[in-house]
Motif scaffolding. Structure first.
Motif, PDB file in Angstrom:
ATOM      1  N   VAL A  26       0.802  -1.172   0.180  1.00  0.00           N
ATOM      2  CA  VAL A  26      -0.008  -0.009  -0.125  1.00  0.00           C
ATOM      3  C   VAL A  26       0.946   1.375  -0.094  1.00  0.00           C
ATOM      4  N   GLN A  27       0.730   1.949  -0.993  1.00  0.00           N
ATOM      5  CA  GLN A  27       1.320   3.413  -0.973  1.00  0.00           C
ATOM      6  C   GLN A  27       0.650   4.509  -0.295  1.00  0.00           C
ATOM      7  N   GLU A  28       0.995   5.135   0.785  1.00  0.00           N
ATOM      8  CA  GLU A  28       0.217   6.109   1.459  1.00  0.00           C
ATOM      9  C   GLU A  28       1.358   6.949   2.099  1.00  0.00           C
ATOM     10  N   PHE A  29       0.609   8.104   2.705  1.00  0.00           N
ATOM     11  CA  PHE A  29       1.616   9.160   3.010  1.00  0.00           C
ATOM     12  C   PHE A  29       2.205   8.966   4.531  1.00  0.00           C
ATOM     13  N   VAL A  55       8.465  16.058  -0.137  1.00  0.00           N
ATOM     14  CA  VAL A  55       9.228  14.624  -0.386  1.00  0.00           C
ATOM     15  C   VAL A  55       8.127  13.699  -0.484  1.00  0.00           C
ATOM     16  N   ARG A  56       7.269  13.581   0.742  1.00  0.00           N
ATOM     17  CA  ARG A  56       6.377  12.561   0.758  1.00  0.00           C
ATOM     18  C   ARG A  56       5.412  12.463  -0.487  1.00  0.00           C
ATOM     19  N   CYS A  57       5.105  13.746  -0.896  1.00  0.00           N
ATOM     20  CA  CYS A  57       4.295  13.709  -2.036  1.00  0.00           C
ATOM     21  C   CYS A  57       4.960  13.088  -3.255  1.00  0.00           C
ATOM     22  N   PHE A  58       6.253  13.643  -3.411  1.00  0.00           N
ATOM     23  CA  PHE A  58       6.887  13.198  -4.651  1.00  0.00           C
ATOM     24  C   PHE A  58       7.185  11.542  -4.531  1.00  0.00           C
ATOM     25  N   ALA A  59       7.241  11.013  -3.363  1.00  0.00           N
ATOM     26  CA  ALA A  59       7.534   9.647  -3.216  1.00  0.00           C
ATOM     27  C   ALA A  59       6.274   9.021  -3.548  1.00  0.00           C
ATOM     28  N   LEU A  60       5.225   9.356  -3.228  1.00  0.00           N
ATOM     29  CA  LEU A  60       3.846   8.618  -3.445  1.00  0.00           C
ATOM     30  C   LEU A  60       3.594   8.584  -5.013  1.00  0.00           C
ATOM     31  N   GLY A 113      -3.603   4.375  -0.738  1.00  0.00           N
ATOM     32  CA  GLY A 113      -4.398   4.682   0.401  1.00  0.00           C
ATOM     33  C   GLY A 113      -3.956   5.714   0.974  1.00  0.00           C
ATOM     34  N   ILE A 114      -5.249   6.510   1.632  1.00  0.00           N
ATOM     35  CA  ILE A 114      -5.193   7.684   1.964  1.00  0.00           C
ATOM     36  C   ILE A 114      -6.013   7.753   3.486  1.00  0.00           C
ATOM     37  N   ASP A 115      -5.882   8.697   4.437  1.00  0.00           N
ATOM     38  CA  ASP A 115      -6.530   8.743   5.445  1.00  0.00           C
ATOM     39  C   ASP A 115      -7.433   9.931   5.183  1.00  0.00           C
ATOM     40  N   ALA A 116      -8.592  10.013   5.867  1.00  0.00           N
ATOM     41  CA  ALA A 116      -9.426  11.079   5.442  1.00  0.00           C
ATOM     42  C   ALA A 116      -8.860  12.536   6.095  1.00  0.00           C
ATOM     43  N   ALA A 117      -8.245  12.487   7.176  1.00  0.00           N
ATOM     44  CA  ALA A 117      -7.497  13.503   7.636  1.00  0.00           C
ATOM     45  C   ALA A 117      -6.446  14.161   6.651  1.00  0.00           C
ATOM     46  N   ASP A 118      -5.991  13.471   6.005  1.00  0.00           N
ATOM     47  CA  ASP A 118      -4.890  13.980   4.778  1.00  0.00           C
ATOM     48  C   ASP A 118      -5.637  14.782   3.817  1.00  0.00           C
ATOM     49  N   LEU A 119      -6.996  14.608   3.793  1.00  0.00           N
ATOM     50  CA  LEU A 119      -7.342  15.263   2.801  1.00  0.00           C
ATOM     51  C   LEU A 119      -7.649  16.877   2.954  1.00  0.00           C
ATOM     52  N   ALA A 120      -7.437  17.057   4.197  1.00  0.00           N
ATOM     53  CA  ALA A 120      -7.334  18.682   4.769  1.00  0.00           C
ATOM     54  C   ALA A 120      -6.279  19.270   4.243  1.00  0.00           C
ATOM     55  N   ARG A 121      -5.090  18.548   3.803  1.00  0.00           N
ATOM     56  CA  ARG A 121      -3.861  19.283   3.404  1.00  0.00           C
ATOM     57  C   ARG A 121      -4.016  19.337   2.043  1.00  0.00           C
ATOM     58  N   PRO A 122      -4.074  20.544   1.250  1.00  0.00           N
ATOM     59  CA  PRO A 122      -4.230  20.458  -0.195  1.00  0.00           C
ATOM     60  C   PRO A 122      -2.996  20.048  -1.006  1.00  0.00           C
ATOM     61  N   GLY A 123      -2.030  20.077  -0.401  1.00  0.00           N
ATOM     62  CA  GLY A 123      -0.692  19.514  -1.126  1.00  0.00           C
ATOM     63  C   GLY A 123      -0.927  17.998  -1.024  1.00  0.00           C
ATOM     64  N   LEU A 124      -1.300  17.280  -0.084  1.00  0.00           N
ATOM     65  CA  LEU A 124      -1.587  15.867   0.110  1.00  0.00           C
ATOM     66  C   LEU A 124      -2.623  15.470  -0.883  1.00  0.00           C
ATOM     67  N   ARG A 125      -3.802  16.232  -0.627  1.00  0.00           N
ATOM     68  CA  ARG A 125      -4.836  15.846  -1.635  1.00  0.00           C
ATOM     69  C   ARG A 125      -4.568  15.769  -3.171  1.00  0.00           C
ATOM     70  N   GLN A 126      -3.742  16.858  -3.579  1.00  0.00           N
ATOM     71  CA  GLN A 126      -3.614  16.848  -4.953  1.00  0.00           C
ATOM     72  C   GLN A 126      -2.446  15.868  -5.117  1.00  0.00           C
ATOM     73  N   PHE A 170      -2.210  12.850  -4.136  1.00  0.00           N
ATOM     74  CA  PHE A 170      -2.852  11.606  -4.201  1.00  0.00           C
ATOM     75  C   PHE A 170      -3.623  11.279  -5.607  1.00  0.00           C
ATOM     76  N   LEU A 171      -4.178  12.626  -5.985  1.00  0.00           N
ATOM     77  CA  LEU A 171      -5.041  12.645  -7.173  1.00  0.00           C
ATOM     78  C   LEU A 171      -3.965  12.469  -8.345  1.00  0.00           C
ATOM     79  N   ASP A 172      -2.952  12.968  -8.109  1.00  0.00           N
ATOM     80  CA  ASP A 172      -1.677  12.853  -9.307  1.00  0.00           C
ATOM     81  C   ASP A 172      -1.317  11.372  -9.358  1.00  0.00           C
ATOM     82  N   ALA A 173      -1.246  10.824  -8.214  1.00  0.00           N
ATOM     83  CA  ALA A 173      -0.816   9.344  -8.184  1.00  0.00           C
ATOM     84  C   ALA A 173      -2.022   8.648  -8.953  1.00  0.00           C
TER      85      ALA A 173
END
Length: 231
Positions: free
Chosen positions: A152-155, A165-170, A187-200, A202-205
């Motif tokens: 599972v690839q997640e943050f 770095v975490r975003c790039f790695a995913l 995989g993503i935890d709903a809490a991470d969706l509050a951070r625009p960088g992580l959300r984007q 994830f969608l990029d992945a």
């Protein structure tokens, strides 16, 4: 490609719905990790609606809390099934299936909190008719014994690494798996969706996987027997 979402609560529900809509536009189904003790309310209603529309639901433990035992082992808040012997896992699964029945929820398999399941848990899952268990590094067919390896690839939790770095790695990990023609698990935890960088990211992945010929599916579709559990 398997895309999973955990941590759905009343506070994060609007962000979860937004993510689901983004995935719908990409024609990528979602696998929702659902804790049995969630109970009736907007979260359960939303999960039921998503299931009706074609998403998958995996039992994600009972309540993620470990009661005191004779073993001096600290399992952590989210490691409910990480080290349980079969008889303790069996009791929690009984309670979980009763809660699912009360909520009118049907599930396609099991994904343990923190993606870690003990051997005792796997034994108890088979005894209770579960056909699939998704852990950190594999998807297990509990009927045939077949194991499909894919991490599972997640943050993950906070670390010394920067968010960039975490975003790039995913995104890089997703692209690499898709190019190799392997199973991509995001995989993503709903809490991470509050951070625009992580959300984007994830969608990029998701997007880079689709660009490399991956296609969306669900954990439920991997179950050969297609047996559905509801209590």
């Amino acid at each position: 490609m398997l895309v999973s979402l955990s941590g759905v609560t009343t506070r994060t529900l609007h962000r979860c719905a937004d993510l689901a809509a983004e995935l719908d536009r990409r024609r990528v189904p979602l696998s929702v990790l659902y804790a049995a003790r969630t109970g009736e309310g907007p979260v359960t209603e939303w999960v039921r609606t998503r299931r009706t529309s074609g998403d998958s639901v995996l039992l994600h433990g009972y309540d993620h809390q470990i009661p005191p035992t004779h073993r001096a082992v600290y399992l952590g808040k989210r490691a409910e099934f990480a080290a349980l012997p079969a008889h303790e896992a069996r009791l929690r699964l009984i309670a979980a299936k009763a809660a699912l029945d009360t909520n009118g929820m049907t599930v396609d398999g099991f994904a343990p909190p923190r993606w870690v399941a003990s051997e005792g848990t796997l034994q108890a899952l088979r005894e209770h008719g579960f056909t699939l268990c998704a852990d950190l590094v594999s998807v297990r067919d509990l009927v045939s014994g077949e194991v499909q390896r894919a991490r599972v690839q997640e943050f993950g939790g906070p670390s010394h690494r920067t968010e960039t770095v975490r975003c790039f790695a995913l995104v890089l990990a997703a692209a690499r798996a898709a190019r190799r023609g392997g199973l991509v698990r995001l995989g993503i935890d709903a809490a991470d969706l509050a951070r625009p960088g992580l959300r984007q990211a994830f969608l990029d992945a998701v997007d880079v996987s689709l660009e490399n010929r991956a296609f969306g599916t669900t954990y439920g579709s991997l179950s050969r027997t297609r047996v559905k559990l509801s209590g």
